[in-house]
Design a protein around this motif. Sequence first.
Motif, short mmCIF file in Angstrom:
data_model
loop_
_atom_site.label_atom_id
_atom_site.label_comp_id
_atom_site.label_asym_id
_atom_site.label_seq_id
_atom_site.Cartn_x
_atom_site.Cartn_y
_atom_site.Cartn_z
N LEU A 1 0.83 -1.21 0.00
CA LEU A 1 0.00 0.00 0.00
C LEU A 1 0.87 1.26 0.00
CD1 LEU A 1 -3.29 0.76 1.61
CD2 LEU A 1 -1.41 2.24 2.25
N TYR A 2 1.93 1.25 0.84
CA TYR A 2 2.82 2.41 0.85
C TYR A 2 3.46 2.60 -0.53
CZ TYR A 2 2.48 2.80 5.95
OH TYR A 2 2.04 2.98 7.23
N GLY A 3 3.81 1.48 -1.18
CA GLY A 3 4.34 1.59 -2.53
C GLY A 3 3.32 2.18 -3.48
N GLY A 4 2.04 1.82 -3.29
CA GLY A 4 0.98 2.39 -4.11
C GLY A 4 0.82 3.88 -3.89
N VAL A 5 0.99 4.33 -2.66
CA VAL A 5 0.92 5.77 -2.37
C VAL A 5 2.03 6.50 -3.13
CG1 VAL A 5 1.19 7.53 -0.58
CG2 VAL A 5 -0.19 5.49 -0.12
N VAL A 6 3.24 5.93 -3.07
CA VAL A 6 4.37 6.54 -3.78
C VAL A 6 4.09 6.60 -5.28
CG1 VAL A 6 6.80 6.24 -4.41
CG2 VAL A 6 6.07 5.87 -2.04
N ARG A 7 3.58 5.50 -5.84
CA ARG A 7 3.33 5.46 -7.28
C ARG A 7 2.26 6.45 -7.69
NH1 ARG A 7 1.83 0.75 -7.41
NH2 ARG A 7 -0.41 1.04 -7.54
N ARG A 8 1.16 6.49 -6.95
CA ARG A 8 0.06 7.38 -7.34
C ARG A 8 0.44 8.85 -7.12
NH1 ARG A 8 -5.77 4.47 -6.40
NH2 ARG A 8 -5.17 2.43 -7.21
N ALA A 9 1.19 9.13 -6.09
CA ALA A 9 1.64 10.51 -5.88
C ALA A 9 2.57 10.93 -7.02
CB ALA A 9 2.34 10.64 -4.53
N ARG A 10 3.45 10.02 -7.41
CA ARG A 10 4.35 10.34 -8.51
C ARG A 10 3.57 10.55 -9.81
NH1 ARG A 10 6.92 5.98 -8.62
NH2 ARG A 10 5.80 5.10 -10.37
N ASN A 11 2.59 9.69 -10.05
CA ASN A 11 1.77 9.84 -11.26
C ASN A 11 0.99 11.16 -11.24
OD1 ASN A 11 2.63 7.43 -12.30
ND2 ASN A 11 0.89 6.25 -11.55
N ALA A 12 0.56 11.56 -10.05
CA ALA A 12 -0.14 12.85 -9.95
C ALA A 12 0.79 14.00 -10.30
CB ALA A 12 -0.69 13.03 -8.53
N LEU A 13 2.04 13.89 -9.86
CA LEU A 13 3.00 14.95 -10.12
C LEU A 13 3.41 15.01 -11.60
CD1 LEU A 13 5.23 14.46 -6.96
CD2 LEU A 13 3.92 16.52 -7.51
N THR A 14 3.38 13.85 -12.27
CA THR A 14 3.81 13.81 -13.67
C THR A 14 2.65 13.90 -14.64
OG1 THR A 14 3.80 11.38 -13.61
CG2 THR A 14 5.89 12.50 -13.13
N GLY A 15 1.42 14.02 -14.12
CA GLY A 15 0.27 14.20 -14.98
C GLY A 15 -0.33 12.93 -15.54
N GLU A 16 0.05 11.76 -14.99
CA GLU A 16 -0.51 10.49 -15.46
C GLU A 16 -1.97 10.38 -15.03
OE1 GLU A 16 0.98 8.32 -17.37
OE2 GLU A 16 2.83 9.49 -17.45
N PRO A 17 -2.81 9.70 -15.83
CA PRO A 17 -4.24 9.57 -15.50
C PRO A 17 -4.50 8.93 -14.15
CG PRO A 17 -3.85 8.94 -17.78
CD PRO A 17 -2.50 9.13 -17.16
N GLU A 18 -3.67 7.93 -13.77
CA GLU A 18 -3.89 7.23 -12.50
C GLU A 18 -3.80 8.17 -11.30
OE1 GLU A 18 -2.29 3.22 -10.15
OE2 GLU A 18 -0.94 4.38 -11.40
N GLY A 19 -3.09 9.28 -11.46
CA GLY A 19 -2.92 10.18 -10.33
C GLY A 19 -3.88 11.35 -10.32
N SER A 20 -4.91 11.33 -11.17
CA SER A 20 -5.78 12.50 -11.29
C SER A 20 -6.49 12.83 -9.98
CB SER A 20 -6.81 12.27 -12.41
OG SER A 20 -7.61 11.13 -12.12
N GLY A 21 -7.02 11.82 -9.29
CA GLY A 21 -7.71 12.08 -8.02
C GLY A 21 -6.79 12.64 -6.97
N TRP A 22 -5.58 12.14 -6.93
CA TRP A 22 -4.60 12.62 -5.96
C TRP A 22 -4.15 14.03 -6.31
CZ3 TRP A 22 -2.89 9.32 -1.94
CH2 TRP A 22 -3.46 8.04 -1.99
N ARG A 23 -4.08 14.34 -7.59
CA ARG A 23 -3.67 15.67 -8.03
C ARG A 23 -4.71 16.70 -7.62
NH1 ARG A 23 -2.12 14.03 -12.52
NH2 ARG A 23 -4.01 14.35 -13.74
N GLN A 24 -5.99 16.29 -7.60
CA GLN A 24 -7.06 17.18 -7.17
C GLN A 24 -7.09 17.33 -5.65
OE1 GLN A 24 -10.65 15.64 -8.86
NE2 GLN A 24 -9.90 15.77 -10.97
N ALA A 25 -6.64 16.28 -4.95
CA ALA A 25 -6.73 16.28 -3.49
C ALA A 25 -5.61 17.07 -2.82
CB ALA A 25 -6.73 14.84 -2.97
N LEU A 26 -4.42 17.03 -3.43
CA LEU A 26 -3.24 17.58 -2.76
C LEU A 26 -2.44 18.46 -3.69
CD1 LEU A 26 -2.03 14.31 -0.97
CD2 LEU A 26 -3.33 16.17 0.06
N SER A 27 -1.76 19.42 -3.11
CA SER A 27 -0.85 20.27 -3.87
C SER A 27 0.43 19.48 -4.18
CB SER A 27 -0.49 21.51 -3.05
OG SER A 27 0.31 21.15 -1.94
N PRO A 28 1.25 19.96 -5.12
CA PRO A 28 2.52 19.27 -5.40
C PRO A 28 3.39 19.11 -4.15
CG PRO A 28 2.02 20.80 -7.17
CD PRO A 28 0.98 21.04 -6.11
#
Length: 326
Positions: A258-285
């Motif tokens: 799960l912690y690995g998933g947090v790292v992956r999704r946060a990274r995807n949010a920072l790089t603009g990947e679709p998987e990170g869209s929800g996280w990108r909306q929830a948190l600032s960079p």
Amino acid sequence: MNLSRLAGNPRLKGQLSRPELLPHAAILGGPQGSGRHTLATLLAQAMLCQHPEQAPCGQCLPCRRVAEGIHPDVIPVSRFQTKEEQAKDLSVGTVRLLRADAYVRPNQAERKIYLIDRADTMNVNAQNALLKVLEDGPEYAVFLLIAENPMSLLQTIRSRCALYELGPVSPEEALPVLRGRFPGRSDRELTQAVQSAHGLIGGAVALLEGNGQQELPEISKSLDALCAALSRRSELALMEWSVQIQNDKWGRDQLSALYGGVVRRARNALTGEPEGSGWRQALSPAQLLALTDLAREGEAAMERNVSPAHSAGWFAVSAWKLISAS
């Protein structure tokens, strides 16, 4: 001393060439993921190893017990803390309990080793309480202070401790360690993970454990629930999220994933990947980066045999502090 399990850091390894000369107190400094906890384990093993000519051998009973976190004379500071206290800075009360315990003779070994994680979170009163046992403690007691920022410790503490500082490593130095842990991954993947983690082994491990693996349904569901709680800025939702993990009796492997998933999704949010869209909306960079650091610290806690229930509770409290501070 056999430090083959520790990647890179040749100068440090030169300092630690003879286990019989290890000091009674040391500060293990460096950024998160640099190998401080690995070094603490190796030093504890070396001091208790039954084969001093090859210490730590990793095979004798004391070495195995230290690695498994069950040696009665290798004592983490968390033993003197409640669950709630483990999520806070080290208090003077915790240090006093540790200090009193130091005067109880070892159970099995000739030495009694204290692992003081997050030592740089001690306030002045706590540090002064520790100073007393560093100065006048029994000969058998050893204190390993693990600190991200050693310079935040009082000069009086630093002057009584050897300082061992770890730093980033090159991909070439990291590959032997990562190959052993991830035998199914290519050197290219391992090298990319080290580069992405800026040379920090712990960060590379978190990225590799969160990358290229099919996400189990319970992991995906929990990540979605965590993202929703963060989006709502809800302390209650975060607590419910951690309680659900405790009720489902997650193991260390599940929580590490799960912690690995947090790292992956946060990274995807920072790089603009679709998987990170929800996280990108929830948190600032900045918050996404901070959340990644928390997840990596959680992963490191799993390696130190912290219970999943405690770790999930700590992560929920830390995430709430992160979002409520903005």
